[in-house]
Write a protein that holds these residues in place. Structure first.
Motif, mmCIF file in Angstrom:
data_model
loop_
_atom_site.group_PDB
_atom_site.id
_atom_site.type_symbol
_atom_site.label_atom_id
_atom_site.label_comp_id
_atom_site.label_asym_id
_atom_site.label_seq_id
_atom_site.Cartn_x
_atom_site.Cartn_y
_atom_site.Cartn_z
ATOM 1 N N LEU A 10 0.979 -1.410 -0.192
ATOM 2 C CA LEU A 10 -0.075 -0.178 -0.418
ATOM 3 C C LEU A 10 1.107 1.221 -0.290
ATOM 4 O O LEU A 10 1.830 1.413 0.440
ATOM 5 N N ASP A 11 0.546 2.680 -1.180
ATOM 6 C CA ASP A 11 1.018 3.444 -0.761
ATOM 7 C C ASP A 11 0.416 3.909 -0.126
ATOM 8 O O ASP A 11 -0.815 4.460 0.140
ATOM 9 N N ASP A 33 -3.169 6.056 -0.992
ATOM 10 C CA ASP A 33 -3.886 4.984 -1.800
ATOM 11 C C ASP A 33 -5.270 4.981 -1.360
ATOM 12 O O ASP A 33 -6.511 4.671 -1.847
ATOM 13 N N PHE A 41 -7.025 2.981 1.312
ATOM 14 C CA PHE A 41 -6.965 1.541 1.126
ATOM 15 C C PHE A 41 -8.151 1.554 2.667
ATOM 16 O O PHE A 41 -8.320 2.345 3.617
ATOM 17 N N ALA A 59 -9.196 0.658 -3.120
ATOM 18 C CA ALA A 59 -8.757 1.417 -2.725
ATOM 19 C C ALA A 59 -8.455 2.102 -3.607
ATOM 20 O O ALA A 59 -7.927 2.553 -4.791
ATOM 21 N N ASP A 63 -5.305 4.099 -5.928
ATOM 22 C CA ASP A 63 -4.570 3.232 -5.860
ATOM 23 C C ASP A 63 -4.173 3.379 -7.602
ATOM 24 O O ASP A 63 -4.805 4.367 -8.028
ATOM 25 N N ASP A 109 -2.107 2.279 -9.992
ATOM 26 C CA ASP A 109 -1.442 0.810 -10.559
ATOM 27 C C ASP A 109 -2.350 1.679 -12.122
ATOM 28 O O ASP A 109 -2.899 1.985 -11.932
ATOM 29 N N TRP A 169 -9.279 -5.392 -3.227
ATOM 30 C CA TRP A 169 -8.068 -6.434 -3.173
ATOM 31 C C TRP A 169 -9.380 -7.362 -2.153
ATOM 32 O O TRP A 169 -10.022 -6.707 -2.246
ATOM 33 N N LYS A 189 -4.910 -9.145 -5.990
ATOM 34 C CA LYS A 189 -4.943 -7.156 -6.339
ATOM 35 C C LYS A 189 -5.645 -7.310 -7.403
ATOM 36 O O LYS A 189 -5.539 -7.861 -8.342
ATOM 37 N N SER A 196 -6.547 -4.987 -10.562
ATOM 38 C CA SER A 196 -6.670 -3.515 -10.659
ATOM 39 C C SER A 196 -6.387 -3.581 -12.219
ATOM 40 O O SER A 196 -6.465 -4.137 -12.820
#
Length: 550
Positions: free
Chosen positions: A190-191, A194, A196, A218, A221, A223, A236, A251, A253
């Motif tokens: 996780l960044d 995100d 989440f 999330a 995110d 991606d 997720w 995940k 995405s």
């Protein structure tokens, strides 16, 4: 094509010269329209809890089963900016409902109330999402998952987290487990930013290990796009242990999980997520994911994606529903954010396929940002067969909405709350001003399930019978299903296990032509697993599957 279904005790059927005649005096409204409603707010619906300005109560809403055992569904409502313990830490309210949608009693869960001993920080926004997750720990009481999108576990701000709360029957918290970048056995990456925990949904037992699993959105995110502002979004799938920790994850995405749909920057895929049963009949739970920033047609009109899952959480196939795709013929305007919320609502129209409700809280029917929800009647492939809009000007809704109410920011299927044989729904309006500025509200909508024919329908139109999908599915310990025969005859319904053995007789007797029968399933004495309802009449036989999860 929609069949013309008849409601038990409310319709007289006369068969004459091959026609199914429906007396006008007993007709009900178009499926998905509102027969009646009940508002719950700081000033209405019997709610006696204390709300403060800008609490945004109704930011999230979820059905949580019959916690107190009185036979009526209860709900959880998030107040994302509640300030118990500090600014915007957030809270969740458990509402014990009466069958008419009013509140019998309540329990608040926050940094200072409800037996919750987890650590919340300022601006965690606990209650940003909430979902019932079945009886995860096997103590006989339903549990919930709560998103806290502003949680800062990990290296940067707003990474997000989810709290699994193991409840007592009075709505207080017995114990808890946090899932985040640093807690709960979660090993995904996780960044910062995100978010989440933007959305959360109970999935039943996706991988067949006998334990409930969940999906977590999330929405920011990155991606597939350039961080930090791509915000394409992700979901997720978390395979849980009974203590709420994560056994494994998958995940989904723009770049992971077998998803081949096209996401663009700022789509916010994962802004909402809901389980919708086994739409395509492959024995695996499917989900719907909102992408409220999708630009099909016009900017931020929004979209939802139906994802047909594999048991490992990857995507087998998908179907997009938007202004330009999926057979949807409703009109979505700029900034309506269709897909800001989504929920399964059972089989409203009786065609054997699960239907969904989608929020569009930026809709301008009746005034600015009053909001709306769309009831989508789905086909088994995830496309839309037909739809019904509910707003300040459509769908039979007679409640009062004001500008900037954002009706539709959250939605939840409630099952058949009032016992009329039709699924009902709850809708959040988190900036409603009852009692004070932005305190929020929840509307309980009692829906219709019957088509109004404009002319008599030929008796071959309905077929021999109707067997509706069981709800809820997965279930624990009770579920209901409905059926009708189009000729008077003897009918038997059995519950059978995977080996074909009859484990319970659910119904046996003569049924009148065209009368819907509601049958209750009690799985209290049965083990978790997959079962089938086997329905046998003199002119037909049919079956459907359902899953018992304890």
């Amino acid at each position: 094509m929609r069949t013309y279904l008849l409601t038990a005790t409310k319709t007289i059927v006369t068969v004459s010269i091959g026609l199914l005649m429906v007396p006008n005096s007993t007709l009900r409204a178009q499926p998905g329209t509102v027969l009646s409603h009940q508002k719950i707010s700081d000033t209405e619906g019997g709610f006696t809890g204390t709300l403060e300005d800008l609490d945004q109560w109704g930011f999230s809403v979820a059905a949580v089963g019959d916690l107190d055992g009185d036979g009526t569904e209860d709900i959880a409502v998030g107040a994302v900016q509640d300030e118990d313990g500090g600014p915007f830490r957030g809270a969740v309210w458990i509402l014990f409902l009466n069958a008419n949608g009013t509140v019998k009693s309540h329990q608040k869960i926050s940094d200072t109330e409800g037996g919750f001993t987890g650590t919340l920080d300022d601006f965690d926004f606990f209650g940003g999402s909430v979902a019932g997750v079945g009886d995860l720990d096997g103590d006989g009481t339903q549990d919930i998952a709560v998103g806290a999108v502003g949680d800062d576990d990990g290296p940067l701000f707003n990474v997000g987290a989810v709290w699994v709360l193991f409840l007592n029957t009075n709505g207080t918290v017995k114990s808890h487990q946090k899932i985040s970048a640093t807690a709960g056995g979660f090993t995904g990456t996780l960044d910062g930013g995100d978010l989440f925990g933007t959305s959360v949904a109970g999935l039943g037992d996706l991988d067949g290990d006998g334990i409930q699993d969940i999906a977590v959105g999330a929405q920011s995110d990155d991606d597939g796009g350039l961080p930090p502002d791509a915000n394409r979004g992700a979901v997720w799938v978390l395979f849980l242990n009974t203590n709420g920790t994560v056994k494994s994850h998958q995940k989904i995405s723009d770049t992971e999980g077998g998803f081949t749909g096209t996401l663009e920057d700022l789509d916010h895929f994962g802004g909402s997520v809901a389980a919708v049963g086994d739409l395509d009949g492959d024995g695996t739970q499917d989900i719907v994911v909102g992408a409220f920033g999708d630009d099909d047609g016009v900017d931020d009109s929004g979209a939802v994606w139906v994802l047909f899952l594999n048991t490992n959480g990857t995507v087998d196939s998908h179907q997009k529903i938007s202004n330009t795709e999926g057979g949807f013929t409703g009109t979505l305007d700029q900034l309506e954010v269709f897909g800001i919320s989504v929920a399964g609502v059972g089989d409203l129209d009786g065609d054997g396929t699960q239907d969904i409700v989608v929020g569009a809280d930026g809709d301008n029917d009746g005034g600015s940002k009053r909001g709306a929800v769309w009831v989508l009647f789905l086909n088994a492939d995830g496309t839309v067969d037909s739809h019904q809009k509910i707003s300040d000007t459509e769908g039979g809704f007679t409640g009062t909405l004001d500008n900037i109410d954002f009706f539709g920011h959250s939605v939840a299927g409630l099952g058949d709350l009032d016992g009329d044989g039709t699924q009902d729904t709850a809708v959040g309006a988190h900036l409603d001003d009852d009692g004070g500025d932005g305190r929020g509200a929840v509307w309980v909508l009692f829906l219709s399930d019957m088509v109004v024919p404009t002319e008599p329908a030929p008796a071959d139109t309905p077929g021999t019978h109707v067997l509706e999908a069981a709800y809820p599915n997965p279930f624990n310990p009770e579920a209901t299903f409905r059926f009708a025969a189009y000729e008077q005859q003897s009918v038997r319904a059995d519950l059978v296990d995977v080996l074909g053995r009859v484990v319970a007789m659910l119904f046996e007797g003569d049924v009148a032509a065209g009368v819907m029968q509601t049958v209750r399933i009690d799985g209290a004495g049965l083990p978790s697993g997959t079962y089938a309802i086997r329905l046998t009449g003199e002119t037909f036989s049919d079956a459907l599957t359902l899953t018992l999860l304890k």
